[in-house]
Design an enzyme around this catalytic site. Structure first.
Site, PDB file in Angstrom:
ATOM      1  N   ALA A  69      46.001  -9.359 -37.302  1.00 35.96           N
ATOM      2  CA  ALA A  69      46.610 -10.568 -37.835  1.00 35.96           C
ATOM      3  C   ALA A  69      48.106 -10.496 -37.542  1.00 35.96           C
ATOM      4  O   ALA A  69      48.665  -9.403 -37.404  1.00 35.96           O
ATOM      5  CB  ALA A  69      46.362 -10.649 -39.337  1.00 35.96           C
ATOM      6  N   GLY A 113      42.661  -7.279 -37.918  1.00 36.26           N
ATOM      7  CA  GLY A 113      41.903  -8.523 -37.779  1.00 36.26           C
ATOM      8  C   GLY A 113      41.251  -8.665 -36.409  1.00 36.26           C
ATOM      9  O   GLY A 113      40.239  -9.355 -36.275  1.00 36.26           O
ATOM     10  N   GLU A 116      38.081  -6.811 -36.704  1.00 35.23           N
ATOM     11  CA  GLU A 116      37.203  -7.596 -37.584  1.00 35.23           C
ATOM     12  C   GLU A 116      36.637  -8.812 -36.858  1.00 35.23           C
ATOM     13  O   GLU A 116      35.473  -9.165 -37.024  1.00 35.23           O
ATOM     14  CB  GLU A 116      37.986  -8.018 -38.834  1.00 35.23           C
ATOM     15  CG  GLU A 116      38.332  -6.819 -39.703  1.00 35.23           C
ATOM     16  CD  GLU A 116      39.292  -7.164 -40.834  1.00 35.23           C
ATOM     17  OE1 GLU A 116      40.373  -7.720 -40.542  1.00 35.23           O
ATOM     18  OE2 GLU A 116      38.961  -6.891 -41.994  1.00 35.23           O
ATOM     19  N   GLU A 136      45.398  -1.299 -41.372  1.00 36.92           N
ATOM     20  CA  GLU A 136      46.068  -2.060 -42.436  1.00 36.92           C
ATOM     21  C   GLU A 136      46.713  -1.161 -43.486  1.00 36.92           C
ATOM     22  O   GLU A 136      47.732  -1.517 -44.079  1.00 36.92           O
ATOM     23  CB  GLU A 136      45.074  -3.016 -43.121  1.00 36.92           C
ATOM     24  CG  GLU A 136      44.649  -4.201 -42.280  1.00 36.92           C
ATOM     25  CD  GLU A 136      43.430  -3.946 -41.411  1.00 36.92           C
ATOM     26  OE1 GLU A 136      43.083  -2.767 -41.165  1.00 36.92           O
ATOM     27  OE2 GLU A 136      42.818  -4.924 -40.956  1.00 36.92           O
TER      28      GLU A 136
HETATM   29  C1  HXC Z   1      52.556  -9.468 -34.714  1.00 39.76           C
HETATM   30  C2  HXC Z   1      52.476  -7.934 -33.027  1.00 39.76           C
HETATM   31  C3  HXC Z   1      51.315  -7.348 -33.565  1.00 39.76           C
HETATM   32  C4  HXC Z   1      50.774  -7.927 -34.759  1.00 39.76           C
HETATM   33  C5  HXC Z   1      51.837  -6.267 -31.800  1.00 39.76           C
HETATM   34  N1  HXC Z   1      52.767  -7.224 -31.934  1.00 39.76           N
HETATM   35  N2  HXC Z   1      50.935  -6.326 -32.776  1.00 39.76           N
HETATM   36  N3  HXC Z   1      53.075  -8.977 -33.606  1.00 39.76           N
HETATM   37  N4  HXC Z   1      51.441  -8.982 -35.287  1.00 39.76           N
HETATM   38  N5  HXC Z   1      49.662  -7.480 -35.339  1.00 39.76           N
HETATM   39  C6  HXC Z   1      53.920  -7.483 -31.076  1.00 39.76           C
HETATM   40  C7  HXC Z   1      54.996  -6.432 -31.219  1.00 39.76           C
HETATM   41  O1  HXC Z   1      55.792  -6.701 -32.342  1.00 39.76           O
HETATM   42  C8  HXC Z   1      55.758  -6.575 -29.937  1.00 39.76           C
HETATM   43  O2  HXC Z   1      56.607  -7.698 -30.011  1.00 39.76           O
HETATM   44  C9  HXC Z   1      54.659  -6.923 -28.938  1.00 39.76           C
HETATM   45  O3  HXC Z   1      53.543  -7.402 -29.704  1.00 39.76           O
HETATM   46  C10 HXC Z   1      54.195  -5.711 -28.149  1.00 39.76           C
HETATM   47  O4  HXC Z   1      53.875  -4.682 -29.059  1.00 39.76           O
HETATM   48  P1  HXC Z   1      54.471  -3.191 -28.957  1.00 39.76           P
HETATM   49  O5  HXC Z   1      54.353  -2.596 -30.306  1.00 39.76           O
HETATM   50  O6  HXC Z   1      55.806  -3.200 -28.323  1.00 39.76           O
HETATM   51  O7  HXC Z   1      53.425  -2.544 -27.940  1.00 39.76           O
HETATM   52  P2  HXC Z   1      52.917  -1.021 -27.893  1.00 39.76           P
HETATM   53  O8  HXC Z   1      54.091  -0.087 -28.049  1.00 39.76           O
HETATM   54  O9  HXC Z   1      52.090  -0.930 -26.657  1.00 39.76           O
HETATM   55  O10 HXC Z   1      51.994  -0.838 -29.194  1.00 39.76           O
HETATM   56  C11 HXC Z   1      50.820  -1.584 -29.299  1.00 39.76           C
HETATM   57  C12 HXC Z   1      50.242  -1.478 -30.749  1.00 39.76           C
HETATM   58  C13 HXC Z   1      51.358  -1.862 -31.758  1.00 39.76           C
HETATM   59  C14 HXC Z   1      49.799  -0.028 -31.017  1.00 39.76           C
HETATM   60  C15 HXC Z   1      49.051  -2.381 -30.806  1.00 39.76           C
HETATM   61  O11 HXC Z   1      51.902  -3.138 -31.355  1.00 39.76           O
HETATM   62  C16 HXC Z   1      50.872  -2.000 -33.170  1.00 39.76           C
HETATM   63  O12 HXC Z   1      50.690  -0.996 -33.875  1.00 39.76           O
HETATM   64  N6  HXC Z   1      50.664  -3.245 -33.619  1.00 39.76           N
HETATM   65  C17 HXC Z   1      50.269  -3.518 -34.994  1.00 39.76           C
HETATM   66  C18 HXC Z   1      48.829  -3.238 -35.181  1.00 39.76           C
HETATM   67  C19 HXC Z   1      48.389  -3.519 -36.617  1.00 39.76           C
HETATM   68  O13 HXC Z   1      48.955  -2.980 -37.561  1.00 39.76           O
HETATM   69  N7  HXC Z   1      47.376  -4.392 -36.765  1.00 39.76           N
HETATM   70  C20 HXC Z   1      46.896  -4.776 -38.085  1.00 39.76           C
HETATM   71  C21 HXC Z   1      47.657  -5.957 -38.562  1.00 39.76           C
HETATM   72  S1  HXC Z   1      47.211  -6.344 -40.208  1.00 39.76           S
HETATM   73  P3  HXC Z   1      58.134  -7.633 -29.479  1.00 39.76           P
HETATM   74  O14 HXC Z   1      58.694  -8.956 -29.891  1.00 39.76           O
HETATM   75  O15 HXC Z   1      58.773  -6.447 -30.135  1.00 39.76           O
HETATM   76  O16 HXC Z   1      57.986  -7.473 -27.997  1.00 39.76           O
HETATM   77  C22 HXC Z   1      45.784  -7.178 -40.083  1.00 39.76           C
HETATM   78  C23 HXC Z   1      45.293  -7.700 -41.375  1.00 39.76           C
HETATM   79  C24 HXC Z   1      43.842  -7.983 -41.306  1.00 39.76           C
HETATM   80  O17 HXC Z   1      45.218  -7.364 -39.071  1.00 39.76           O
HETATM   81  C25 HXC Z   1      43.386  -8.579 -42.545  1.00 39.76           C
HETATM   82  C26 HXC Z   1      43.171 -10.037 -42.440  1.00 39.76           C
HETATM   83  C27 HXC Z   1      42.782 -10.527 -41.152  1.00 39.76           C
END
Ligand code: HXC
Length: 262
Positions: A69, A113, A116, A136
């Site tokens: 998400a 998400g 999911e 999460e």
């Molecule tokens: C918003 C995101 C994002 C996310 C990545 N980006 N994941 N933006 N929401 N979930 C953005 C980053 O901020 C970054 O933007 C760009 O995408 C590239 O990501 P990087 O981190 O620079 O890439 P990398 O180093 O290759 O790492 C990839 C990654 C990491 C391991 C996937 O991005 C990451 O850990 N993302 C978050 C994953 C996460 O926590 N997902 C769960 C979310 S909570 P910029 O602008 O800096 O270039 C969730 C809730 C579910 O899903 C419940 C309800 C649905």
């Protein structure tokens, strides 16, 4: 129809074709926001209602199916914001009401998400580059789109607890061993293998395909005795279709069946 966060396409040959939805927010690794989820739901519903479509595929980019998400969008919300607007329930679960099969073709990250969403599809075909996770916990929340329920059903309690509590990622090989994905293929072949699976489904009788999906979902969601009872009723009902007559007659007479999807 043109969309902001997804691209739709129709693939395949034959009377029934494949509706493909590609998630497309490349700069955010396909992070899932309201616009994307509304568009995905609308596109899948439109394909589901289209008599010329037999199966659907949801995919992302090479680097990410979806990295979860959209954290930036969620960061400022409080309890009343998410509770009153019914976050997730309001637009994430449209895919559950789709009656034709939906295959997830996952390459790269399927996190939070994104994992999911893949699990809401009927089955997952993974590229060898795929990485699954429910991170999460690292954000001070828990999975909120079915992850705590579908993951244990798919891979068992021990591994699901490990994933949800440590937030670690699982690679494609582990995901296949654990039963989260049905097949792992070289990344370059992900789409062609998934489209071939979808094409095979399109060539079977539509009613039997939809009833098969419905019956397997009962195994997932209800007790065994009721699932068996449901399967038996569906199985009996298929003897009222033209496709059953055609499929069995074709086998007996050693010819290829020509299903009419009725
Ligand atoms: C918003 C995101 C994002 C996310 C990545 N980006 N994941 N933006 N929401 N979930 C953005 C980053 O901020 C970054 O933007 C760009 O995408 C590239 O990501 P990087 O981190 O620079 O890439 P990398 O180093 O290759 O790492 C990839 C990654 C990491 C391991 C996937 O991005 C990451 O850990 N993302 C978050 C994953 C996460 O926590 N997902 C769960 C979310 S909570 P910029 O602008 O800096 O270039 C969730 C809730 C579910 O899903 C419940 C309800 C649905």
């Amino acid at each position: 129809m043109s969309y902001e966060c997804i691209v739709t396409d129709v693939q395949g040959s034959g009377p029934l074709r494949i509706g493909v939805v590609t998630l497309s927010r490349p700069k955010q690794l396909n992070a899932l926001n309201d616009t994307l989820m509304n568009e995905l739901g609308a596109a899948l519903k439109a394909f589901d209602a289209d008599e010329t479509i037999g199966c659907m595929v949801v995919t992302g980019s090479e680097k990410a199916f979806a990295a979860g998400a959209d954290i930036g969008a969620m960061a400022g919300w409080n309890f009343m914001d998410v509770y009153k607007s019914d976050y997730i329930t309001r637009n994430w679960e449209t895919i559950r009401s789709v009656r034709k099969p939906v295959i997830a073709a996952v390459s790269g990250f399927a996190l939070g998400g994104g994992c999911e969403l893949a699990m809401m599809c009927d089955f997952i075909i993974a590229a060898d580059s795929a990485k699954f996770g429910q991170p999460e916990i690292k954000l001070g929340i828990i999975p909120g789109a079915g992850g705590t329920q579908r993951l244990p059903r798919a891979i068992g309690k021990a591994k699901a607890m490990d994933m949800v509590l440590t937030g670690r990622m699982m690679d494609a090989a582990e995901a296949e061993r654990a039963g989260l994905v049905s097949r792992v293929v070289p990344a370059a072949e992900l789409l062609s293998v998934t489209l071939a699976a979808a094409q095979a489904i399109c060539e079977f009788g539509g009613p039997s395909v939809m009833m098969a999906k419905e019956a397997v979902n009962r195994a997932y969601e209800g007790p065994l005795s009721e699932g068996i009872q449901f399967e038996r009723r569906m199985f009996h009902a298929l003897f009222a279709t033209e496709d059953q007559k055609e499929g069995m007659d074709a086998f007996v007479n050693k010819r290829k069946p020509a299903f009419k999807h009725r």
